[in-house]
Structure formats: structure tokens, C-alpha cells
Design a protein around this motif. Structure first.
Motif, PDB file in Angstrom:
ATOM      1  N   ARG A  66     -58.134 -46.214   6.695  1.00  0.00           N
ATOM      2  CA  ARG A  66     -59.516 -46.013   6.243  1.00  0.00           C
ATOM      3  C   ARG A  66     -59.671 -44.662   5.556  1.00  0.00           C
ATOM      4  O   ARG A  66     -60.315 -44.555   4.503  1.00  0.00           O
ATOM      5  CB  ARG A  66     -60.479 -46.102   7.440  1.00  0.00           C
ATOM      6  N   GLU A  67     -59.082 -43.620   6.148  1.00  0.00           N
ATOM      7  CA  GLU A  67     -59.203 -42.289   5.551  1.00  0.00           C
ATOM      8  C   GLU A  67     -58.548 -42.224   4.180  1.00  0.00           C
ATOM      9  O   GLU A  67     -59.041 -41.559   3.264  1.00  0.00           O
ATOM     10  CB  GLU A  67     -58.589 -41.242   6.480  1.00  0.00           C
ATOM     11  N   ILE A  68     -57.421 -42.893   4.018  1.00  0.00           N
ATOM     12  CA  ILE A  68     -56.733 -42.899   2.730  1.00  0.00           C
ATOM     13  C   ILE A  68     -57.565 -43.631   1.681  1.00  0.00           C
ATOM     14  O   ILE A  68     -57.685 -43.194   0.538  1.00  0.00           O
ATOM     15  CB  ILE A  68     -55.336 -43.542   2.872  1.00  0.00           C
ATOM     16  N   ILE A  69     -58.146 -44.739   2.079  1.00  0.00           N
ATOM     17  CA  ILE A  69     -58.924 -45.543   1.127  1.00  0.00           C
ATOM     18  C   ILE A  69     -60.248 -44.865   0.772  1.00  0.00           C
ATOM     19  O   ILE A  69     -60.677 -44.896  -0.389  1.00  0.00           O
ATOM     20  CB  ILE A  69     -59.173 -46.957   1.712  1.00  0.00           C
ATOM     21  N   GLU A  70     -60.879 -44.228   1.742  1.00  0.00           N
ATOM     22  CA  GLU A  70     -62.198 -43.639   1.500  1.00  0.00           C
ATOM     23  C   GLU A  70     -62.160 -42.132   1.261  1.00  0.00           C
ATOM     24  O   GLU A  70     -63.175 -41.532   0.907  1.00  0.00           O
ATOM     25  CB  GLU A  70     -63.113 -43.942   2.696  1.00  0.00           C
ATOM     26  N   GLY A  71     -60.998 -41.503   1.465  1.00  0.00           N
ATOM     27  CA  GLY A  71     -60.899 -40.054   1.327  1.00  0.00           C
ATOM     28  C   GLY A  71     -60.548 -39.613  -0.084  1.00  0.00           C
ATOM     29  O   GLY A  71     -60.577 -40.392  -1.041  1.00  0.00           O
ATOM     30  N   SER A  72     -60.175 -38.341  -0.189  1.00  0.00           N
ATOM     31  CA  SER A  72     -59.855 -37.754  -1.496  1.00  0.00           C
ATOM     32  C   SER A  72     -58.392 -38.037  -1.830  1.00  0.00           C
ATOM     33  O   SER A  72     -57.505 -37.214  -1.608  1.00  0.00           O
ATOM     34  CB  SER A  72     -60.111 -36.239  -1.453  1.00  0.00           C
ATOM     35  N   THR A  73     -58.145 -39.227  -2.358  1.00  0.00           N
ATOM     36  CA  THR A  73     -56.788 -39.691  -2.650  1.00  0.00           C
ATOM     37  C   THR A  73     -56.748 -40.373  -4.009  1.00  0.00           C
ATOM     38  O   THR A  73     -57.788 -40.712  -4.583  1.00  0.00           O
ATOM     39  CB  THR A  73     -56.312 -40.702  -1.591  1.00  0.00           C
ATOM     40  N   GLU A  74     -55.545 -40.603  -4.499  1.00  0.00           N
ATOM     41  CA  GLU A  74     -55.389 -41.350  -5.743  1.00  0.00           C
ATOM     42  C   GLU A  74     -55.875 -42.784  -5.570  1.00  0.00           C
ATOM     43  O   GLU A  74     -56.485 -43.357  -6.488  1.00  0.00           O
ATOM     44  CB  GLU A  74     -53.922 -41.333  -6.183  1.00  0.00           C
ATOM     45  N   ILE A  75     -55.614 -43.358  -4.421  1.00  0.00           N
ATOM     46  CA  ILE A  75     -56.077 -44.724  -4.161  1.00  0.00           C
ATOM     47  C   ILE A  75     -57.594 -44.797  -4.244  1.00  0.00           C
ATOM     48  O   ILE A  75     -58.157 -45.706  -4.869  1.00  0.00           O
ATOM     49  CB  ILE A  75     -55.572 -45.206  -2.786  1.00  0.00           C
ATOM     50  N   ASN A  76     -58.263 -43.859  -3.620  1.00  0.00           N
ATOM     51  CA  ASN A  76     -59.727 -43.862  -3.639  1.00  0.00           C
ATOM     52  C   ASN A  76     -60.273 -43.737  -5.060  1.00  0.00           C
ATOM     53  O   ASN A  76     -61.230 -44.436  -5.426  1.00  0.00           O
ATOM     54  CB  ASN A  76     -60.280 -42.733  -2.773  1.00  0.00           C
ATOM     55  N   SER A  77     -59.666 -42.878  -5.858  1.00  0.00           N
ATOM     56  CA  SER A  77     -60.175 -42.683  -7.221  1.00  0.00           C
ATOM     57  C   SER A  77     -60.054 -43.955  -8.051  1.00  0.00           C
ATOM     58  O   SER A  77     -60.917 -44.242  -8.889  1.00  0.00           O
ATOM     59  CB  SER A  77     -59.434 -41.531  -7.903  1.00  0.00           C
ATOM     60  N   ILE A  78     -59.010 -44.732  -7.819  1.00  0.00           N
ATOM     61  CA  ILE A  78     -58.845 -46.005  -8.530  1.00  0.00           C
ATOM     62  C   ILE A  78     -59.879 -47.015  -8.052  1.00  0.00           C
ATOM     63  O   ILE A  78     -60.529 -47.700  -8.862  1.00  0.00           O
ATOM     64  CB  ILE A  78     -57.414 -46.540  -8.322  1.00  0.00           C
ATOM     65  N   LEU A  79     -60.054 -47.129  -6.735  1.00  0.00           N
ATOM     66  CA  LEU A  79     -61.040 -48.077  -6.201  1.00  0.00           C
ATOM     67  C   LEU A  79     -62.458 -47.697  -6.612  1.00  0.00           C
ATOM     68  O   LEU A  79     -63.309 -48.578  -6.847  1.00  0.00           O
ATOM     69  CB  LEU A  79     -60.930 -48.139  -4.673  1.00  0.00           C
ATOM     70  N   GLN A  80     -62.721 -46.406  -6.727  1.00  0.00           N
ATOM     71  CA  GLN A  80     -64.041 -45.941  -7.175  1.00  0.00           C
ATOM     72  C   GLN A  80     -64.354 -46.412  -8.595  1.00  0.00           C
ATOM     73  O   GLN A  80     -65.514 -46.647  -8.938  1.00  0.00           O
ATOM     74  CB  GLN A  80     -64.100 -44.406  -7.132  1.00  0.00           C
ATOM     75  N   ARG A  81     -63.323 -46.555  -9.408  1.00  0.00           N
ATOM     76  CA  ARG A  81     -63.535 -47.026 -10.780  1.00  0.00           C
ATOM     77  C   ARG A  81     -64.004 -48.478 -10.801  1.00  0.00           C
ATOM     78  O   ARG A  81     -64.667 -48.909 -11.751  1.00  0.00           O
ATOM     79  CB  ARG A  81     -62.248 -46.888 -11.589  1.00  0.00           C
TER      80      ARG A  81
END
Length: 437
Positions: free
Chosen positions: A125-140
Motif C-alpha cells: 500500500r505504501e509503495i502504491i500510494e507513497g512517493s514512488t515511481e509506481i505512484n506517479s504512473i498510477l496518478q497519471r
């Protein structure tokens, strides 16, 4: 075109020994695979210490995650597409959740979690919702999209159908790891007819159901899973390696807390020893890092840490005997005292390990803590729980799988035995009911 719908100019494929090919056409999926957080999974084994028992079990959580994604892709593109119960709006959500479901695993996952009080689902959860490359892609894809993916993996989403595709009695995760683990360990127990199961899956608002005609394929799947637990996941030799791994981490943590001066300071563990988990620090940990420390800790002045690391790296594992608490508990207390008498610390060299329940959870459909049952769909639209129609499943419903072993260092006990060691040998062989393994 929106990022959510964007496709690659040309389909990318991964050659895979289980699914033959893994197909990627969505730009989002391709971008997620390329993130440093997902690439880290290449350096974390799917089966932890099992490679010390089955030498081929070197496969990673990276390959497993791609496999889960591929099964989900086949569900949504080949089986569910066009059916009224399935919404195409959920397609990318299901694909991303399948791909990322294991991204929070740490090195030698479950042992590592036990020592440092971690939860890989919380780290996911932290990786998906935190300050990560994965999060930045999902945010798009959408501002709320990371949280939607996270909730599917956490099983807190209101979207029960997509959740069941990732986590249920018969989901993409389980189907891939059974087939993949069977392939890499070289056993046949985990094989089942996944093609048939996929063809008979049907989407419903509350989760996946199985057409009645697919009942026998599901029986095969359930028995395969049962056998994989007995023959692979619960293998006593793998558990011996895991016990030593656990004690290495336990000893290192203890030494750090008591002010021991490491020759090779475990700087990568940082706040973990203090009970604080920083995401950036966590993401730097993989099995290559742990194995580096085990390598150099062989030269530490602390004899316990040095010895345990040598045992793990060189596969000088503990031996074991079957153990029953209700019969042997007093013997265990006596063994503790005798170990201390000969200068062997029982906290690190006498390990009772009990495993239970895992392979049977999915049968306990009537209990509060049981999993949602597998439902069969009849031609008239009626749904029935599988054990009500299958004598085979009914015969194993509600039964627990459990096993308990006592692990000990055979070489320290049996070499040049004195009177105390002879007494230890006598007790161990009494517990075994025969000669010690």
C-alpha cells in the motif's frame, strides 16, 4: 488519447515457461514494469529458502507478478469481455492490481516480516500510494487510481469482483504460483488444467463463479494445492533453512540492541532495528543485500552469528524430529537445560516450528474466519457451494493441515558425545520414536 487507454505501438511479449508468452499492449502496464520498485522484485525469490531443498526454485516475485498479470489479462480480454456482468472500466484496475499485488514483499519475505514486525501488504500500500515511481504512473491514470488499486490488493475495495480475481479461493495469484512453483521445483503435484478453469469462469457482482461443467477441473486444482503444501511449501528441510535464517536476523537484531561492535555494520538495516520503517530504506533491501551481510558476518567475533551464517550459506542445516506438544513439552524443557549445560544457546539452536491451516483455509466456508466459498453456476442460474456437489471436496472440507518439528544442530550434539550429549541424544531419539533423522 487518455493515458488510461493508451496502447503501445507494438505489443511487447515476455517469453515465459508457464504461460508461454506474457502479452503487454497497455502503456500503463509497460511503464509500471519499468519502475525501479517493480524491477526490485527480480532480486526477491518467490519461494524464499526453498531453493535449498529444490535447487531449481530460484524464480523471482518478478516472474510470478508478470504471471498473475497475464492470467488476469486473459480473464478480462478472453473470457469476461462483452459479458453484461463485466465492466470494461474495471479492466485496467484489474490488470494493475494483478501486476502489483506482491510489490511490497521484502527479502525472504515472511521470515523478514516476522523479525521486524512488518506486513508486506501494508508495504505494498505504501509503495502504491507513497512517493514512488509506481505512484506517479498510477496518478497519471487518475488522482484516485492509486488508492483504488491499493484497496483491491488490501481486500477493502467495494469492487468485490475485481478483488476476487486477485484474492479468493481460486484466483490468478494462486493459479500462477501453483503452476510456477511446480515447474521450478520439478514436482508434478501443482499441475492442473488452468485453461479449462479460465474457460468456465464467469463474472458476478460479488465475485467469480464457476460453471457446473468445470467442477472436476476445480477439484483437480484444490487437490493440487493441497499436495503442494504438503510436498513443497511445508517441506521440513526448507523450514530448517528458514529457522536458521530467522535466528540470524534475531541474533543480529539482539547484538545491535546490546551495543555489539559489528566488524561489518548492517547500515542497510538502519531504522529497522529500531522498529521504524522508512519506505526508501525498505526499498533498498533485497536478497542480494541480506546474502552480502550473511557472507561477511561469517567473520564476526560473535560465535553464534558467525556459525548461523556459515550454516545458512553452506547448507549445513539443522536436523529435525517430529514433535507433539501434548506429549513432548516436558522433554523440550529438559533439552533446554541440557543445551545450556554444554554451552549451546537453546534460543538459537533448539527451534520448535509448527505450521498449520494454510492449505485448508479455502475449505472452511462455514466459519467466520474462513474464505468465501467457490460457487458453481448451474444452467438454471442457481449457485451452489462446491462441496455440496463434489464428494471429493466434501471429504476434505473443514480438515486442518498441521505439522510440528523440533530442529537441532546434529553436528554439535553427535560429534564426540559426552555424558550430557548422550542424554540429549537419548531424549531426541525418544521424541523421534526411532533413530533421529
Amino acid at each position: 488519447m487518455s493515458y488510461r487507454l493508451q496502447k503501445l505501438y507494438e505489443e511487447k511479449v515476455f517469453k515465459d515457461p508457464v504461460h508461454r508468452y506474457i502479452h503487454v499492449r497497455d502503456q500503463v502496464i509497460w511503464d509500471l514494469i519499468g519502475t525501479k520498485e517493480f524491477q526490485r522484485l527480480r532480486r526477491i525469490k518467490q519461494l524464499g529458502t526453498t531453493y535449498l531443498t529444490f535447487h531449481g526454485a530460484e524464480h523471482s516475485r518478478f516472474s510470478h507478478s508478470l504471471g498473475v498479470y497475464e492470467i488476469i489479462r486473459r480473464m478480462v480480454d478472453d473470457v469476461f469481455s462483452g459479458r453484461p456482468e463485466w465492466s470494461e472500466e474495471d479492466r485496467l484496475l484489474a490488470l494493475c492490481a494483478g501486476l502489483l499485488h506482491d510489490v511490497g514483499h521484502g527479502p525472504f519475505s515472511h521470515t523478514f516480516e516476522k523479525i521486524f514486525n512488518l506486513d508486506h501488504e501494508e508495504m505494498t500500500r505504501e509503495i502504491i500510494e507513497g512517493s514512488t515511481e509506481i505512484n506517479s504512473i498510477l496518478q497519471r491514470v487518475g488522482v484516485d487510481f492509486p488508492k483504488q488499486v491499493s484497496e483491491i490488493i488490501e481486500k477493502t475495495s467495494t469492487n468485490k469482483l475485481v478483488t476476487s480475481m486477485i484474492s479468493s479461493q481460486i484466483d490468478a495469484d494462486r493459479m500462477d504460483y501453483l503452476l510456477r512453483d511446480a515447474y521450478y521445483t520439478g514436482v508434478s503435484y501443482g499441475n492442473f488444467d488452468m485453461e479449462r478453469i479460465l474457460r468456465v469462469m464467469r463474472p458476478r457482482p460479488d465475485g467469480i463463479v464457476i460453471k457446473k461443467s468445470g467442477m472436476h477441473a476445480v477439484e483437480h486444482y484444490l487437490i493440487s494445492r493441497f499436495q503442494m503444501y504438503w510436498q513443497v511449501y511445508f517441506h521440513p528441510v526448507s523450514r530448517s533453512a528458514e529457522a536458521i535464517l530467522l535466528k540470524i536476523l534475531q541474533r543480529a537484531k539482539y547484538l545491535n540492541e546490546t551495543g555489539y561492535h559489528f566488524n561489518y555494520v548492517p547500515v542497510h538495516f538502519g531504522n529497522l532495528f529500531e522498529g521504524n520503517v522508512e519506505l526508501d530504506e525498505y526499498l533498498k533491501l533485497d536478497e542480494s543485500v541480506l546474502l552480502y551481510y550473511f557472507q561477511v558476518w561469517q567473520e564476526e567475533s560473535d560465535e553464534i552469528l558467525s556459525d548461523l551464517c556459515q550454516r545458512f550459506l553452506n547448507r549445513h542445516l539443522f536436523k529435525y524430529v517430529d514433535f507433539q506438544d501434548q506429549i513432548h513439552s516436558e522433554k523440550l524443557v529438559e533439552l533446554h537445560q541440557l543445551f545450556l549445560k554444554i554451552g549451546i544457546n537453546p534460543d538459537y539452536y533448539l527451534v520448535k516450528d509448527t505450521i498449520s491451516d494454510e492449505a485448508y483455509d479455502y475449505f472452511r466456508y462455514g466459519e467466520e474466519d474462513g474464505k468465501k466459498p467457490i460457487l458453481l453456476l448451474f444452467p438454471n442460474g442457481e449457485l451452489k457451494e462446491i462441496s455440496r456437489k463434489s464428494e471429493l471436496v466434501d471429504g476434505i472440507t473443514g480438515k486442518k493441515l498441521s505439522d510440528s518439528k523440533l530442529y537441532y544442530p546434529h553436528d554439535l550434539i553427535y560429534n564426540e558425545p559426552d555424558e550430557t550429549r548422550k542424554k540429549i541424544i537419548e531424549i531426541i531419539e525418544e521424541i523421534a520414536g526411532a533413530k533421529s533423522r
